[in-house]
Design a protein around this motif. Structure first.
Motif, PDB file in Angstrom:
ATOM      1  N   LEU A 218       0.830  -1.209   0.000  1.00 43.36           N
ATOM      2  CA  LEU A 218       0.000   0.000   0.000  1.00 43.36           C
ATOM      3  C   LEU A 218       0.863   1.257   0.000  1.00 43.36           C
ATOM      4  O   LEU A 218       0.553   2.239  -0.685  1.00 43.36           O
ATOM      5  CB  LEU A 218      -0.915   0.006   1.222  1.00 43.36           C
ATOM      6  CG  LEU A 218      -2.176  -0.861   1.149  1.00 43.36           C
ATOM      7  CD1 LEU A 218      -2.941  -0.787   2.461  1.00 43.36           C
ATOM      8  CD2 LEU A 218      -3.073  -0.435   0.002  1.00 43.36           C
ATOM      9  N   GLY A 219       1.946   1.222   0.772  1.00 44.42           N
ATOM     10  CA  GLY A 219       2.851   2.370   0.798  1.00 44.42           C
ATOM     11  C   GLY A 219       3.497   2.619  -0.551  1.00 44.42           C
ATOM     12  O   GLY A 219       3.617   3.762  -1.002  1.00 44.42           O
ATOM     13  N   ILE A 220       3.919   1.544  -1.218  1.00 45.27           N
ATOM     14  CA  ILE A 220       4.509   1.677  -2.555  1.00 45.27           C
ATOM     15  C   ILE A 220       3.499   2.265  -3.526  1.00 45.27           C
ATOM     16  O   ILE A 220       3.813   3.147  -4.337  1.00 45.27           O
ATOM     17  CB  ILE A 220       5.025   0.316  -3.044  1.00 45.27           C
ATOM     18  CG1 ILE A 220       6.207  -0.141  -2.189  1.00 45.27           C
ATOM     19  CG2 ILE A 220       5.428   0.388  -4.513  1.00 45.27           C
ATOM     20  CD1 ILE A 220       6.649  -1.559  -2.462  1.00 45.27           C
ATOM     21  N   ALA A 221       2.253   1.761  -3.459  1.00 44.07           N
ATOM     22  CA  ALA A 221       1.202   2.277  -4.340  1.00 44.07           C
ATOM     23  C   ALA A 221       0.964   3.763  -4.077  1.00 44.07           C
ATOM     24  O   ALA A 221       0.775   4.557  -5.013  1.00 44.07           O
ATOM     25  CB  ALA A 221      -0.095   1.486  -4.136  1.00 44.07           C
ATOM     26  N   PHE A 222       0.967   4.158  -2.807  1.00 48.27           N
ATOM     27  CA  PHE A 222       0.736   5.564  -2.475  1.00 48.27           C
ATOM     28  C   PHE A 222       1.862   6.444  -3.010  1.00 48.27           C
ATOM     29  O   PHE A 222       1.619   7.552  -3.510  1.00 48.27           O
ATOM     30  CB  PHE A 222       0.614   5.717  -0.962  1.00 48.27           C
ATOM     31  CG  PHE A 222       0.223   7.097  -0.524  1.00 48.27           C
ATOM     32  CD1 PHE A 222      -1.023   7.611  -0.861  1.00 48.27           C
ATOM     33  CD2 PHE A 222       1.086   7.889   0.212  1.00 48.27           C
ATOM     34  CE1 PHE A 222      -1.394   8.885  -0.464  1.00 48.27           C
ATOM     35  CE2 PHE A 222       0.727   9.164   0.612  1.00 48.27           C
ATOM     36  CZ  PHE A 222      -0.521   9.662   0.264  1.00 48.27           C
ATOM     37  N   VAL A 223       3.098   5.957  -2.926  1.00 44.26           N
ATOM     38  CA  VAL A 223       4.236   6.710  -3.478  1.00 44.26           C
ATOM     39  C   VAL A 223       4.082   6.874  -4.990  1.00 44.26           C
ATOM     40  O   VAL A 223       4.335   7.948  -5.549  1.00 44.26           O
ATOM     41  CB  VAL A 223       5.559   6.001  -3.137  1.00 44.26           C
ATOM     42  CG1 VAL A 223       6.715   6.635  -3.910  1.00 44.26           C
ATOM     43  CG2 VAL A 223       5.830   6.081  -1.639  1.00 44.26           C
ATOM     44  N   MET A 224       3.644   5.795  -5.664  1.00 42.06           N
ATOM     45  CA  MET A 224       3.423   5.878  -7.112  1.00 42.06           C
ATOM     46  C   MET A 224       2.380   6.936  -7.449  1.00 42.06           C
ATOM     47  O   MET A 224       2.543   7.723  -8.388  1.00 42.06           O
ATOM     48  CB  MET A 224       2.973   4.517  -7.645  1.00 42.06           C
ATOM     49  CG  MET A 224       4.030   3.430  -7.622  1.00 42.06           C
ATOM     50  SD  MET A 224       3.354   1.805  -8.035  1.00 42.06           S
ATOM     51  CE  MET A 224       2.720   2.121  -9.691  1.00 42.06           C
ATOM     52  N   VAL A 225       1.301   6.963  -6.672  1.00 38.51           N
ATOM     53  CA  VAL A 225       0.235   7.937  -6.912  1.00 38.51           C
ATOM     54  C   VAL A 225       0.740   9.353  -6.714  1.00 38.51           C
ATOM     55  O   VAL A 225       0.477  10.253  -7.527  1.00 38.51           O
ATOM     56  CB  VAL A 225      -0.958   7.659  -5.978  1.00 38.51           C
ATOM     57  CG1 VAL A 225      -1.948   8.806  -6.021  1.00 38.51           C
ATOM     58  CG2 VAL A 225      -1.654   6.369  -6.382  1.00 38.51           C
ATOM     59  N   MET A 226       1.477   9.593  -5.644  1.00 31.61           N
ATOM     60  CA  MET A 226       1.958  10.938  -5.366  1.00 31.61           C
ATOM     61  C   MET A 226       2.996  11.379  -6.391  1.00 31.61           C
ATOM     62  O   MET A 226       3.037  12.556  -6.774  1.00 31.61           O
ATOM     63  CB  MET A 226       2.548  10.998  -3.953  1.00 31.61           C
ATOM     64  CG  MET A 226       1.530  10.737  -2.851  1.00 31.61           C
ATOM     65  SD  MET A 226       0.032  11.745  -3.013  1.00 31.61           S
ATOM     66  CE  MET A 226       0.698  13.394  -2.856  1.00 31.61           C
ATOM     67  N   ARG A 227       3.826  10.459  -6.850  1.00 28.52           N
ATOM     68  CA  ARG A 227       4.798  10.812  -7.890  1.00 28.52           C
ATOM     69  C   ARG A 227       4.085  11.242  -9.156  1.00 28.52           C
ATOM     70  O   ARG A 227       4.454  12.226  -9.800  1.00 28.52           O
ATOM     71  CB  ARG A 227       5.705   9.629  -8.191  1.00 28.52           C
ATOM     72  CG  ARG A 227       6.823   9.427  -7.182  1.00 28.52           C
ATOM     73  CD  ARG A 227       7.801   8.379  -7.662  1.00 28.52           C
ATOM     74  NE  ARG A 227       8.425   8.768  -8.910  1.00 28.52           N
ATOM     75  CZ  ARG A 227       9.212   7.986  -9.638  1.00 28.52           C
ATOM     76  NH1 ARG A 227       9.443   6.745  -9.223  1.00 28.52           N
ATOM     77  NH2 ARG A 227       9.752   8.406 -10.753  1.00 28.52           N
ATOM     78  N   ARG A 228       3.052  10.487  -9.521  1.00 32.21           N
ATOM     79  CA  ARG A 228       2.312  10.844 -10.715  1.00 32.21           C
ATOM     80  C   ARG A 228       1.610  12.181 -10.536  1.00 32.21           C
ATOM     81  O   ARG A 228       1.536  12.994 -11.444  1.00 32.21           O
ATOM     82  CB  ARG A 228       1.287   9.762 -11.035  1.00 32.21           C
ATOM     83  CG  ARG A 228       0.419  10.092 -12.222  1.00 32.21           C
ATOM     84  CD  ARG A 228      -0.287   8.879 -12.754  1.00 32.21           C
ATOM     85  NE  ARG A 228      -1.140   9.227 -13.870  1.00 32.21           N
ATOM     86  CZ  ARG A 228      -1.597   8.369 -14.747  1.00 32.21           C
ATOM     87  NH1 ARG A 228      -1.263   7.105 -14.648  1.00 32.21           N
ATOM     88  NH2 ARG A 228      -2.384   8.749 -15.730  1.00 32.21           N
ATOM     89  N   SER A 229       1.098  12.422  -9.343  1.00 28.38           N
ATOM     90  CA  SER A 229       0.425  13.690  -9.068  1.00 28.38           C
ATOM     91  C   SER A 229       1.394  14.854  -9.149  1.00 28.38           C
ATOM     92  O   SER A 229       1.064  15.926  -9.665  1.00 28.38           O
ATOM     93  CB  SER A 229      -0.224  13.633  -7.684  1.00 28.38           C
ATOM     94  OG  SER A 229      -0.830  14.859  -7.362  1.00 28.38           O
ATOM     95  N   MET A 230       2.616  14.665  -8.644  1.00 27.97           N
ATOM     96  CA  MET A 230       3.601  15.738  -8.661  1.00 27.97           C
ATOM     97  C   MET A 230       4.097  16.029 -10.075  1.00 27.97           C
ATOM     98  O   MET A 230       4.312  17.181 -10.450  1.00 27.97           O
ATOM     99  CB  MET A 230       4.788  15.363  -7.776  1.00 27.97           C
ATOM    100  CG  MET A 230       4.450  15.265  -6.289  1.00 27.97           C
ATOM    101  SD  MET A 230       3.997  16.854  -5.575  1.00 27.97           S
ATOM    102  CE  MET A 230       5.571  17.699  -5.643  1.00 27.97           C
ATOM    103  N   GLN A 231       4.262  14.969 -10.850  1.00 29.37           N
ATOM    104  CA  GLN A 231       4.771  15.137 -12.209  1.00 29.37           C
ATOM    105  C   GLN A 231       3.711  15.703 -13.129  1.00 29.37           C
ATOM    106  O   GLN A 231       4.012  16.396 -14.102  1.00 29.37           O
ATOM    107  CB  GLN A 231       5.270  13.798 -12.752  1.00 29.37           C
ATOM    108  CG  GLN A 231       6.517  13.292 -12.045  1.00 29.37           C
ATOM    109  CD  GLN A 231       6.885  11.896 -12.466  1.00 29.37           C
ATOM    110  OE1 GLN A 231       6.150  11.240 -13.203  1.00 29.37           O
ATOM    111  NE2 GLN A 231       8.023  11.417 -12.003  1.00 29.37           N
ATOM    112  N   GLY A 232       2.424  15.397 -12.834  1.00 27.25           N
ATOM    113  CA  GLY A 232       1.352  15.830 -13.710  1.00 27.25           C
ATOM    114  C   GLY A 232       1.193  14.869 -14.859  1.00 27.25           C
ATOM    115  O   GLY A 232       2.141  14.224 -15.289  1.00 27.25           O
ATOM    116  N   VAL A 233      -0.013  14.749 -15.341  1.00 30.11           N
ATOM    117  CA  VAL A 233      -0.313  13.842 -16.436  1.00 30.11           C
ATOM    118  C   VAL A 233      -0.626  14.646 -17.679  1.00 30.11           C
ATOM    119  O   VAL A 233      -1.544  15.449 -17.682  1.00 30.11           O
ATOM    120  CB  VAL A 233      -1.512  12.936 -16.081  1.00 30.11           C
ATOM    121  CG1 VAL A 233      -1.786  11.965 -17.208  1.00 30.11           C
ATOM    122  CG2 VAL A 233      -1.248  12.187 -14.793  1.00 30.11           C
TER     123      VAL A 233
END
Length: 544
Positions: free
Chosen positions: A380-395
């Motif tokens: 779950l922690g890894i998944a949350f990091v992935m989500v936040m990285r994507r949020s910071m980078q922008g899609v």
């Protein structure tokens, strides 16, 4: 034609809701063979067999769809009905009574896996060809129908449960058949548009492009499913079984439906599901952190909250599949298959890990809640990091037509600031014409410089005081040179300096396909490379 669309939406809502109710009843009752479940765990052999079959079917269908071998709406729904009926009839008739329980449960699980998979992908395919606003309303209404029926069935005896499940599946197939007949029999404008859209031939998809576009969204969902599976089987037979065993499944289902209804009706196009994960994952992490300390007090509240989080994400992901099929012109068969296969595969993995956690806790005298929290929190922690990285980078949107005019202006400014950009682009195109792929890195660097120029302060925008109508200019340019729809789309990226690799990733097609269309554009416009095409477009479209 609006009346026609409204009728289609109403029938779709009824059919979708009844199919969801039928498959939910079939799962929670193991096709009528059990009367008790622990959370959503009924009979382990049934669950593992259904998930294995769904995974195999998903691999087959996804492979065919990715290679362009599946025509839209080519999978009928009546096959799901026949398989579904066979499962319930086998269970109710007593034919499987002499068969050892694990084998009979596995057989029913295989039957259920086929039926649920076919019901899901056929309805997702249907919604993919409806107007987004209509499909969202239909799906929300269908989920509400599912919730009501599941609540009602939870109070019925076994025989009535079987009847409701079979009747729901039968009416669902009738609704689907009615929609097909209406669209093939009504010669109106809306029906004609639907048919032509459905006959569109989708191009092959590379695994790399798929992962680049949807990898984070799918990965986070799969992790969530796996953790819920770990939670369920790890507590079986322990003093903590009440965490999920004490949950009435209709309660989290009703809560998830309400949340999904609000989200589905609040926007015509839902956000990327990673936005939902940013709310759901912290909740689950907090609950898992508290379980070792106050697990006895939280009890079924914690289990119900986790199941509700899982239900919300699963429901909203169905909307995401429909929107992705609209926005990326990709077969919903591929998206639905990855969704079904990945969810079932990770659920099976989670169930297996949960059984291992249960075994280790009993044999080595380790606190079950501590071990569960330790095992579940990492993914779950890894998944949350992935989500936040994507949020910071922008899609980056797949189609950014609304910003194209500004980018065309920024392109000219970038060329002034970086005169070597055009040279890099020209050298790349010339290298490709000579049979080489050229230096993709140089092209991407030039492309990135154009994007960076878009952030130039407004005071420099007086160079072009009037923003041109990009879409009209592109349409006029395409008409003048006789470009096809796909060639026009490729051209819109080429005149902005995009590389073949980047175009392939954004349009979800292979690089070879991009090069084929690029050569056609160059031939029709009589240019030798991207640099010439960019200059020609600016001269003819904007009169420069």
């Amino acid at each position: 034609m609006r009346d026609f669309a409204s009728r289609i939406a109403a029938v779709s809502a009824c059919g979708f809701g009844l199919s969801k109710a039928a498959t939910s009843i079939g799962y929670l009752s193991a096709m009528g063979s059990v009367t008790r479940n622990v959370g959503f765990v009924t009979e382990l052999w049934f669950m593992l067999a259904s998930e294995a079959v769904s995974l195999v079917l998903a691999i087959v269908v996804a492979s065919l769809a990715a290679r362009g071998h599946l025509r839209p709406r080519s999978i009928p729904q009546w096959q799901a009905l026949l398989v579904f009926f066979a499962g319930f009839l086998l269970s109710a008739s007593g034919v499987l009574a002499p068969v050892p329980e694990p084998y009979s449960a596995a057989l029913l699980g295989c039957i259920y896996g086929v039926a649920s998979f076919l019901f899901c992908i056929t309805w997702m395919e249907e919604f993919a060809y409806q107007d987004p606003s209509d499909s969202h309303k239909s799906m929300v209404a269908g989920l509400c129908i599912q919730t009501v029926l599941v609540v009602v069935v939870s109070m019925l005896p076994g025989l009535a449960l079987t009847f409701v499940a079979m009747a729901s599946a039968f009416i669902s197939v009738l609704c689907h058949f009615d929609i097909v007949m209406r669209k093939t029999g009504v010669l109106g404008e809306s029906a004609h548009g639907e048919l032509s859209s459905a006959c569109e031939v989708f191009e092959p998809v590379t695994a790399r492009a798929f992962v680049a576009k949807f990898g984070t969204a799918f990965a986070c969902l799969f992790v969530l499913v796996g953790v819920v599976g770990i939670l369920h089987t790890s507590v079986l037979g322990s003093s903590f079984e009440h965490i999920v065993g004490g949950v009435s499944m209709w309660i989290p289902l009703a809560f998830a439906t309400a949340v999904t209804a609000v989200a589905g009706l609040a926007a015509l196009r839902l956000p990327d599901p990673t936005s939902v994960y940013k709310a759901v994952l912290p909740v689950m992490l907090a609950l898992l952190t508290l379980l070792p300390f106050v697990g006895d007090y939280l009890g079924s509240l914690a289990g119900g909250a986790m199941i509700a989080c899982y239900d919300v994400c699963g429901m909203l992901f169905l909307f995401f599949i429909v929107d992705a099929a609209h926005g990326h012109r990709q077969q919903s068969y591929l998206l639905s298959s990855v969704y079904m296969g990945g969810s079932n595969g990770f659920l099976a993995l989670g169930l297996g890990i949960g059984l291992l956690v249960n075994y280790l806790s009993g044999d080595y005298d380790i606190s079950l809640m501590t071990l569960l929290a330790f095992v579940a929190m990492y993914p779950l922690g890894i998944a949350f990091v992935m989500v936040m990285r994507r949020s910071m980078q922008g899609v980056r949107p797949a189609a950014d037509g609304s910003n194209l005019g500004g980018q065309a202006q920024a392109q000219c400014l970038a060329q002034d600031a970086n005169p070597s950009s055009n040279g890099a682009l020209g050298r790349h195109e010339q290298a490709h014409e000579d049979g080489s792929r050229g230096d993709e890195g140089a092209v991407d660097t030039a492309s990135d410089s154009l994007d960076a120029a878009a952030s130039i302060p407004e005071e420099r925008s007086e160079v072009f005081p009037v923003e041109p109508d990009w879409e009209a200019a592109l349409h006029s340019f395409a008409e003048h040179y006789g470009l096809t729809k796909r060639e026009t789309e490729i051209c819109s990226y080429l005149v902005r300096g995009r590389s073949a690799k980047r175009i392939a990733e954004e349009l979800f097609i292979s690089e070879n396909t991009v090069w084929t269309h690029t050569k056609n554009v160059y031939a029709k416009t009589k240019v030798s490379g991207k640099d010439d095409l960019m200059n020609l477009f600016e001269d003819e479209a904007f009169g420069r």
